[in-house]
Design an enzyme around this catalytic site. Structure first.
Site, PDB file in Angstrom:
ATOM      1  N   GLY A  56       0.862  -1.180   0.000  1.00  0.00           N
ATOM      2  CA  GLY A  56       0.000   0.000   0.000  1.00  0.00           C
ATOM      3  C   GLY A  56       0.894   1.224   0.000  1.00  0.00           C
ATOM      4  O   GLY A  56       2.079   1.119   0.324  1.00  0.00           O
ATOM      5  N   CYS A  83       5.297  -6.038   1.887  1.00  0.00           N
ATOM      6  CA  CYS A  83       5.634  -4.611   1.868  1.00  0.00           C
ATOM      7  C   CYS A  83       4.854  -3.852   2.946  1.00  0.00           C
ATOM      8  O   CYS A  83       5.064  -4.094   4.123  1.00  0.00           O
ATOM      9  CB  CYS A  83       5.419  -4.047   0.470  1.00  0.00           C
ATOM     10  SG  CYS A  83       6.201  -2.447   0.260  1.00  0.00           S
ATOM     11  N   TYR A  84       3.923  -2.996   2.558  1.00  0.00           N
ATOM     12  CA  TYR A  84       3.115  -2.310   3.583  1.00  0.00           C
ATOM     13  C   TYR A  84       2.439  -3.341   4.486  1.00  0.00           C
ATOM     14  O   TYR A  84       2.336  -3.164   5.707  1.00  0.00           O
ATOM     15  CB  TYR A  84       2.058  -1.424   2.912  1.00  0.00           C
ATOM     16  CG  TYR A  84       1.113  -0.751   3.899  1.00  0.00           C
ATOM     17  CD1 TYR A  84       1.471   0.430   4.525  1.00  0.00           C
ATOM     18  CD2 TYR A  84      -0.133  -1.320   4.200  1.00  0.00           C
ATOM     19  CE1 TYR A  84       0.615   1.038   5.447  1.00  0.00           C
ATOM     20  CE2 TYR A  84      -0.992  -0.724   5.110  1.00  0.00           C
ATOM     21  CZ  TYR A  84      -0.623   0.453   5.728  1.00  0.00           C
ATOM     22  OH  TYR A  84      -1.451   1.056   6.629  1.00  0.00           O
ATOM     23  N   HIS A 170       8.792  -7.553  -2.855  1.00  0.00           N
ATOM     24  CA  HIS A 170       7.603  -7.977  -3.615  1.00  0.00           C
ATOM     25  C   HIS A 170       7.847  -9.320  -4.311  1.00  0.00           C
ATOM     26  O   HIS A 170       8.378  -9.344  -5.425  1.00  0.00           O
ATOM     27  CB  HIS A 170       7.241  -6.916  -4.648  1.00  0.00           C
ATOM     28  CG  HIS A 170       6.660  -5.685  -4.034  1.00  0.00           C
ATOM     29  ND1 HIS A 170       5.323  -5.567  -3.729  1.00  0.00           N
ATOM     30  CD2 HIS A 170       7.242  -4.538  -3.626  1.00  0.00           C
ATOM     31  CE1 HIS A 170       5.104  -4.390  -3.170  1.00  0.00           C
ATOM     32  NE2 HIS A 170       6.243  -3.740  -3.091  1.00  0.00           N
ATOM     33  N   GLU A 172       5.758 -11.080  -5.770  1.00  0.00           N
ATOM     34  CA  GLU A 172       4.841 -11.263  -6.900  1.00  0.00           C
ATOM     35  C   GLU A 172       5.381 -10.730  -8.219  1.00  0.00           C
ATOM     36  O   GLU A 172       4.878 -11.084  -9.283  1.00  0.00           O
ATOM     37  CB  GLU A 172       3.480 -10.621  -6.588  1.00  0.00           C
ATOM     38  CG  GLU A 172       3.448  -9.094  -6.545  1.00  0.00           C
ATOM     39  CD  GLU A 172       3.899  -8.503  -5.199  1.00  0.00           C
ATOM     40  OE1 GLU A 172       4.570  -9.212  -4.430  1.00  0.00           O
ATOM     41  OE2 GLU A 172       3.581  -7.328  -4.935  1.00  0.00           O
ATOM     42  N   SER A 224     -20.397 -10.432 -28.701  1.00  0.00           N
ATOM     43  CA  SER A 224     -19.787  -9.349 -29.475  1.00  0.00           C
ATOM     44  C   SER A 224     -18.710  -9.875 -30.411  1.00  0.00           C
ATOM     45  O   SER A 224     -18.239  -9.182 -31.291  1.00  0.00           O
ATOM     46  CB  SER A 224     -19.144  -8.342 -28.518  1.00  0.00           C
ATOM     47  OG  SER A 224     -18.023  -8.942 -27.886  1.00  0.00           O
ATOM     48  N   GLY A 225     -18.298 -11.130 -30.171  1.00  0.00           N
ATOM     49  CA  GLY A 225     -17.157 -11.645 -30.932  1.00  0.00           C
ATOM     50  C   GLY A 225     -15.862 -11.405 -30.186  1.00  0.00           C
ATOM     51  O   GLY A 225     -14.803 -11.839 -30.603  1.00  0.00           O
ATOM     52  N   GLY A 226     -15.930 -10.712 -29.042  1.00  0.00           N
ATOM     53  CA  GLY A 226     -14.755 -10.524 -28.193  1.00  0.00           C
ATOM     54  C   GLY A 226     -14.506 -11.790 -27.371  1.00  0.00           C
ATOM     55  O   GLY A 226     -15.330 -12.707 -27.354  1.00  0.00           O
ATOM     56  N   VAL A 227     -13.372 -11.815 -26.663  1.00  0.00           N
ATOM     57  CA  VAL A 227     -12.970 -13.022 -25.942  1.00  0.00           C
ATOM     58  C   VAL A 227     -13.980 -13.390 -24.846  1.00  0.00           C
ATOM     59  O   VAL A 227     -14.438 -14.534 -24.759  1.00  0.00           O
ATOM     60  CB  VAL A 227     -11.581 -12.809 -25.276  1.00  0.00           C
ATOM     61  CG1 VAL A 227     -11.151 -14.056 -24.521  1.00  0.00           C
ATOM     62  CG2 VAL A 227     -10.556 -12.404 -26.312  1.00  0.00           C
ATOM     63  N   ASP A 228     -14.351 -12.412 -24.022  1.00  0.00           N
ATOM     64  CA  ASP A 228     -15.149 -12.729 -22.842  1.00  0.00           C
ATOM     65  C   ASP A 228     -16.535 -13.267 -23.204  1.00  0.00           C
ATOM     66  O   ASP A 228     -16.978 -14.290 -22.681  1.00  0.00           O
ATOM     67  CB  ASP A 228     -15.301 -11.490 -21.943  1.00  0.00           C
ATOM     68  CG  ASP A 228     -13.952 -10.909 -21.556  1.00  0.00           C
ATOM     69  OD1 ASP A 228     -12.948 -11.639 -21.682  1.00  0.00           O
ATOM     70  OD2 ASP A 228     -13.890  -9.735 -21.154  1.00  0.00           O
ATOM     71  N   LYS A 368      -8.346 -12.555 -17.143  1.00  0.00           N
ATOM     72  CA  LYS A 368      -8.375 -12.695 -18.608  1.00  0.00           C
ATOM     73  C   LYS A 368      -7.595 -13.920 -19.107  1.00  0.00           C
ATOM     74  O   LYS A 368      -8.065 -14.636 -19.993  1.00  0.00           O
ATOM     75  CB  LYS A 368      -7.763 -11.419 -19.224  1.00  0.00           C
ATOM     76  CG  LYS A 368      -8.012 -11.258 -20.696  1.00  0.00           C
ATOM     77  CD  LYS A 368      -9.349 -10.629 -20.906  1.00  0.00           C
ATOM     78  CE  LYS A 368      -9.629 -10.256 -22.320  1.00  0.00           C
ATOM     79  NZ  LYS A 368     -10.888  -9.482 -22.389  1.00  0.00           N
TER      80      LYS A 368
END
Ligand code: XMP
Length: 512
Positions: A56, A83-84, A170, A172, A224-228, A368
């Site tokens: 943070g 960290c924080y 960190h 990550e 829509s033809g999008g991925v999701d 995603k």
């Protein structure tokens, strides 16, 4: 929820909160992000196997900084502070935090203690990523210091008997050499998870849950033809087959042949009712004479939903509304400004006159990259699963100025050549997004012996991780040369091609 093992990432406003969650999931452990304002009772009831406090931007001594009840450390659930989050843990238990004269930032060598559970399997010296000014100058009672750097006397500490761990750096971010190993040790050694979060289980369990929830009712989904939305459609198709109706509004502003590709994919590969609404002419008539980018966006958006809801009204006979919301669309920020739930194009406002039985969001817990993995497992073609981002208003914002059928066609043809050449030259992976733009500028040229006065095409190709900032892609000159030659030779009404070498900021990725 599909996974039986859950980790909680408690968000104190750090910039890497989603990254931490994704790294945990990379180890096949399901995890959720909640803001630090979440009551302890909710966490206690959540069945979490471990908790991670994120970083943070603040100092723990400031009153306005995000804090949490120290009771969370007594739930008997292992906690890792980052960290924080590490300083907060020390502060909660009576340790001392001090402000260093300068910030420690970047790659730093650290030395770890061989007896630490968190650092099991690590060499004594390795590189970690630091970004802090405050530091733990005295750990709380019961804690052993388990890592040091030249400027940080307590780069990590642990009280393994209580299941409490803290790292100043960190783990990550990929710059921390053994970051994944450290998270692995926390998850598998400290929390004792087995790692049951795999996409096959997700698909199987989601399909049975959807079947139970939907029963014999119908479901409508806007594709829509999008991925999701494509992955949501495939998942629902597997669950309820022809009870699913997908409505695909083709406003004529997709890339060349893309509408046909979406229709072909979903009618051939998946069992569902597929409804394609072709409304190119209506859209063009609404856009006639309109040149202002915001006005164009507004018209395309309004018209899209008008057509979409009319179609659903015409077909609707009771049932659910489904949408492709994904996890980042709905994560609540831990930055403190209460109730900052992101609004997103994936989350649609429902019209009041349609009484749906409920809203179904089968991908609402996935990131995603996980959505893409599910899509691949469900057999959606790679071309769709790895599709680049595409703006809602489609080519409407890549045809600068007035959108006419002729201008859309020129752009579609030029964009097609670009995609074909990027593929043939093996350059597709050298840019996160690439497309053609029709700026509406005419220039003089010569073709054979004749003078021409024709359209200009601009090529945009960018490298980026998150689309918030981007750099222009350094495509090889020969490839750019071939793209230019082919567009001029193959696309009527184009006599010049330019390459956009603007980064973001100051430019945006799209031109409008
Ligand atoms: P900009 O132009 O803002 O674009 O730098 C960043 C990314 O967002 C995409 N984009 C959109 N996506 N609806 C969308 O779903 C939109 O209206 C929209 N406008 C821009 C853009 O293609 C890029 O990937």
């Amino acid at each position: 929820m599909a996974a039986t093992e859950k980790i909680l990432v408690l968000d104190f406003g750090g910039q890497y909160n989603q990254l931490i969650a994704r790294r945990v999931r990379d180890q096949h452990v399901y995890c959720e992000i909640l803001p630090y304002t979440t009551p302890l009772s909710v966490i206690r009831a959540g069945g979490y196997r471990g908790v991670i406090f994120t970083g943070g931007p603040n100092s723990v001594y400031l009153e306005e900084s995000p804090h949490y009840s120290a009771d969370i450390l007594d739930l008997g659930i292992p906690v890792l502070g980052i960290c924080y989050g590490a300083q907060l843990m020390a502060w909660m238990l009576g340790g001392k935090i001090e402000r260093a004269p300068g910030r420690e930032y970047g790659r730093v060598e650290m030395r770890v203690s061989p007896n630490s559970l968190l650092f099991a399997g690590l060499p004594e010296a390795s590189v970690c990523w630091m970004s802090h000014t405050d530091y733990i100058s005295r750990p709380p009672e019961g804690f052993a210091v388990t890592a040091r750097t030249d400027s940080c006397p307590c780069a990590a500490m642990e009280d393994a008997a209580r299941g409490l761990y803290a790292v100043q750096f960190h783990p990550e971010v990929t710059h921390s050499e053994f970051g994944q190993q450290i998270l692995h040790n926390f998850l598998f050694l400290a929390c004792g998870v087995k790692g049951d979060w795999v996409m096959d289980n997700f698909i199987e369990e989601t399909v049975s849950r959807l079947r139970r929830e939907i029963g014999g009712q119908g479901v409508v989904l806007g594709l829509s033809g999008g991925v999701d939305s494509s992955v949501a459609a495939a998942l629902l198709s597997r669950a309820v087959g022809r009870q699913l109706t997908c409505v695909f509004v083709d406003q004529g502003l997709m890339r060349k042949d893309e509408g046909d590709f979406v229709e072909e994919t979903f009618t051939r590969l998946f069992d569902m009712n597929f409804v394609r609404v072709n409304c190119q002419e209506a859209f063009l008539s609404h856009l006639k004479g309109v040149t202002d980018p915001e006005a164009k966006r507004r018209i395309i958006g309004t018209e899209f939903y008008r057509v979409f809801w009319d179609e659903i009204r015409a077909r609707y006979s009771g049932g659910f509304f489904a949408q492709g919301t994904i996890y980042p669309d709905r994560i609540e920020s831990g930055k403190g400004d209460a109730a900052t739930i992101k609004t997103h194009h994936n989350q649609v406002k429902l019209p009041e006159d349609i009484a749906f039985s409920g809203v179904i969001e089968p991908l609402k817990d996935l990131f995603k990259d996980e959505v893409r993995r599910v899509g691949e497992k469900l057999g959606i073609p790679r071309e769709l699963v790895w599709r680049q981002p595409f703006p809602g208003p489609g080519l409407g914002v890549r045809v600068i100025g007035e959108v006419t059928a002729e201008r859309v066609k020129i752009l579609q043809e030029a964009d097609w050549v670009l995609r074909d050449e990027m593929k043939k030259s093996g350059c597709e992976d050298r840019a996160a997004q690439f497309f053609a733009v029709l700026p509406g500028v005419r220039t003089v040229g010569v073709m054979g012996d004749a003078r021409t006065y024709d359209e200009l095409i601009a090529i945009r190709a960018v490298t980026t991780d998150d689309f918030m900032t981007a750099d222009w892609a350094k495509l090889p000159y020969e490839v750019l040369g071939r793209i230019s030659n082919r567009i001029i030779n193959e696309v009527e009404h184009v006599n010049r091609v330019v390459y956009d070498i603007t980064s973001k900021p100051p430019g945006t990725v799209e031109w409008e």
